[in-house]
Design a protein around this motif. Structure first.
Motif, PDB file in Angstrom:
ATOM      1  N   PRO A 153       0.802  -1.226   0.000  1.00 49.23           N
ATOM      2  CA  PRO A 153       0.000   0.000   0.000  1.00 49.23           C
ATOM      3  C   PRO A 153       0.834   1.276   0.000  1.00 49.23           C
ATOM      4  CG  PRO A 153       0.105  -0.901   2.207  1.00 49.23           C
ATOM      5  CD  PRO A 153       0.782  -1.902   1.310  1.00 49.23           C
ATOM      6  N   GLY A 204      -0.207  -3.993   7.942  1.00 48.23           N
ATOM      7  CA  GLY A 204      -1.177  -2.963   8.293  1.00 48.23           C
ATOM      8  C   GLY A 204      -0.925  -1.648   7.577  1.00 48.23           C
ATOM      9  N   PHE A 205      -1.217  -0.534   8.263  1.00 50.81           N
ATOM     10  CA  PHE A 205      -1.043   0.788   7.672  1.00 50.81           C
ATOM     11  C   PHE A 205       0.429   1.047   7.334  1.00 50.81           C
ATOM     12  CE2 PHE A 205      -5.187   1.646   9.596  1.00 50.81           C
ATOM     13  CZ  PHE A 205      -5.777   2.462   8.644  1.00 50.81           C
ATOM     14  N   ASN A 206       0.637   1.801   6.271  1.00 54.45           N
ATOM     15  CA  ASN A 206       1.983   2.188   5.856  1.00 54.45           C
ATOM     16  C   ASN A 206       2.217   3.641   6.272  1.00 54.45           C
ATOM     17  OD1 ASN A 206       4.388   2.801   4.622  1.00 54.45           O
ATOM     18  ND2 ASN A 206       3.792   2.112   2.584  1.00 54.45           N
ATOM     19  N   THR A 245      -1.901   4.628   3.989  1.00 60.20           N
ATOM     20  CA  THR A 245      -3.062   3.822   3.603  1.00 60.20           C
ATOM     21  C   THR A 245      -2.947   2.402   4.158  1.00 60.20           C
ATOM     22  OG1 THR A 245      -2.144   3.002   1.505  1.00 60.20           O
ATOM     23  CG2 THR A 245      -3.262   5.139   1.473  1.00 60.20           C
ATOM     24  N   HIS A 246      -4.086   1.743   4.186  1.00 59.76           N
ATOM     25  CA  HIS A 246      -4.188   0.359   4.666  1.00 59.76           C
ATOM     26  C   HIS A 246      -4.278  -0.560   3.450  1.00 59.76           C
ATOM     27  CE1 HIS A 246      -6.072  -3.200   6.572  1.00 59.76           C
ATOM     28  NE2 HIS A 246      -5.440  -2.786   7.650  1.00 59.76           N
ATOM     29  N   PRO A 247      -3.830  -1.819   3.570  1.00 59.50           N
ATOM     30  CA  PRO A 247      -3.944  -2.756   2.441  1.00 59.50           C
ATOM     31  C   PRO A 247      -5.360  -2.899   1.895  1.00 59.50           C
ATOM     32  CG  PRO A 247      -2.520  -3.682   4.124  1.00 59.50           C
ATOM     33  CD  PRO A 247      -3.090  -2.417   4.695  1.00 59.50           C
ATOM     34  N   ASP A 263      -1.651  -9.403   0.628  1.00 56.38           N
ATOM     35  CA  ASP A 263      -1.179  -8.059   0.948  1.00 56.38           C
ATOM     36  C   ASP A 263       0.136  -8.176   1.717  1.00 56.38           C
ATOM     37  OD1 ASP A 263      -1.530  -8.017   3.882  1.00 56.38           O
ATOM     38  OD2 ASP A 263      -3.671  -8.039   3.462  1.00 56.38           O
ATOM     39  N   ARG A 311      -7.259  -0.701   0.953  1.00 55.95           N
ATOM     40  CA  ARG A 311      -7.456   0.235  -0.156  1.00 55.95           C
ATOM     41  C   ARG A 311      -7.131  -0.402  -1.495  1.00 55.95           C
ATOM     42  NH1 ARG A 311      -8.632   3.387  -2.309  1.00 55.95           N
ATOM     43  NH2 ARG A 311      -7.492   5.339  -2.433  1.00 55.95           N
TER      44      ARG A 311
END
Length: 273
Positions: free
Chosen positions: A91, A120-122, A95-97, A116, A99
């Protein structure tokens, strides 16, 4: 014991107050450091997309809705791939995967095994998280019995390039989606937010020694868009020697994650392996 908790000794009270003050001072210092990173001056020769294009990113949900309605009429359905490949989606910044779920569903429908990145969030380059990503990719490549195709959106594409430089045996191909891997690292409209959130300069990230400049030692394709409102097309397109192929699309930067045209382009690229 109860009396001691309700009325702590004077020395203990002073120590607690001192510790709270030290924690507050550290927090204030860190906030000030990140504020300074966010308000660094932009070099005069580095420019991101114009403000009109940047504001055009707000139209992304509507454009994706339009593209989704038109896709059955305007886009030729992709056939099932002759060869199934393991694909990992990385991602973009902040953003989170989830998306990239739309892109993942279309690649799965084409017969590929999609996952993914599992982190988690990047929220920016982090050495420990990058090491975990390397371990995950190498482990998956061994389990799959073949190297992975890494599809990275924006910052995720920089991770993919870096990883392919370090572990080319585990990577079959790198596909970047609007990733700023070329030119000045401030030629985008996100670098100040990145520095404030990640806590380090784009010039000195803890991960990223290899993702800029020469291309990874695996097939590398850059998808870019002239309508990108976040990253300069020049930065995401790159130069010969920085990627094998650059393909221009018409979508916003935020649209790279789930636009049907992007999914079709990625499917066609993977089919060349």
């Amino acid at each position: 014991m109860q009396q001691t908790l309700e009325n702590p000794p004077e020395g203990q009270t002073a120590r607690l107050i001192r510790q709270a003050g030290e924690q507050f001072a550290r927090l204030r210092g860190e906030l000030e450091r990140r504020r300074a990173l966010a308000f660094q001056p932009r070099p005069s020769d580095a420019r991101g997309p114009a403000i009109g294009r940047f504001l055009g990113e707000l139209r992304t949900p509507y454009e994706l809705w339009q593209a989704g309605r038109a896709a059955p009429l305007r886009v030729t359905p992709q056939p099932i791939a002759e060869v199934s490949h393991p694909v990992m989606l990385l991602p973009g910044f902040g953003t989170h995967p989830a998306r990239m779920k739309g892109l993942g569903k279309r690649l799965s429908a084409a017969g590929h095994r999609v996952s993914d990145w599992g982190l988690g969030f990047n929220f920016g380059a982090d050495e420990a998280r990058f090491e975990r990503l390397c371990e995950r990719v190498c482990t998956m490549a061994r389990k799959e019995g073949q190297p992975l195709v890494l599809v990275g959106w924006s910052l995720g594409g920089l991770y993919a390039r870096e990883l392919a430089h370090l572990h080319p045996e585990a990577v079959a191909m790198v596909i970047t989606l609007g990733s700023p891997f070329s030119g000045d690292r401030r030629a985008n409209n996100a670098w100040r937010a990145y520095q404030a959130i990640a806590g380090h300069s784009v010039d000195n990230p803890p991960v990223g020694e290899h993702c800029f400049g020469p291309k990874p030692p695996v097939p590398t394709v850059a998808l870019w868009s002239s309508r990108d409102g976040i990253v300069s097309p020049r930065s995401s397109r790159g130069l010969p020697g920085e990627r094998d192929l650059a393909i221009g699309l018409r979508c916003t930067h935020l649209g790279f994650a789930s636009h049907p045209a992007v999914a079709n382009a990625v499917s066609r690229i993977i089919a060349t392996l």
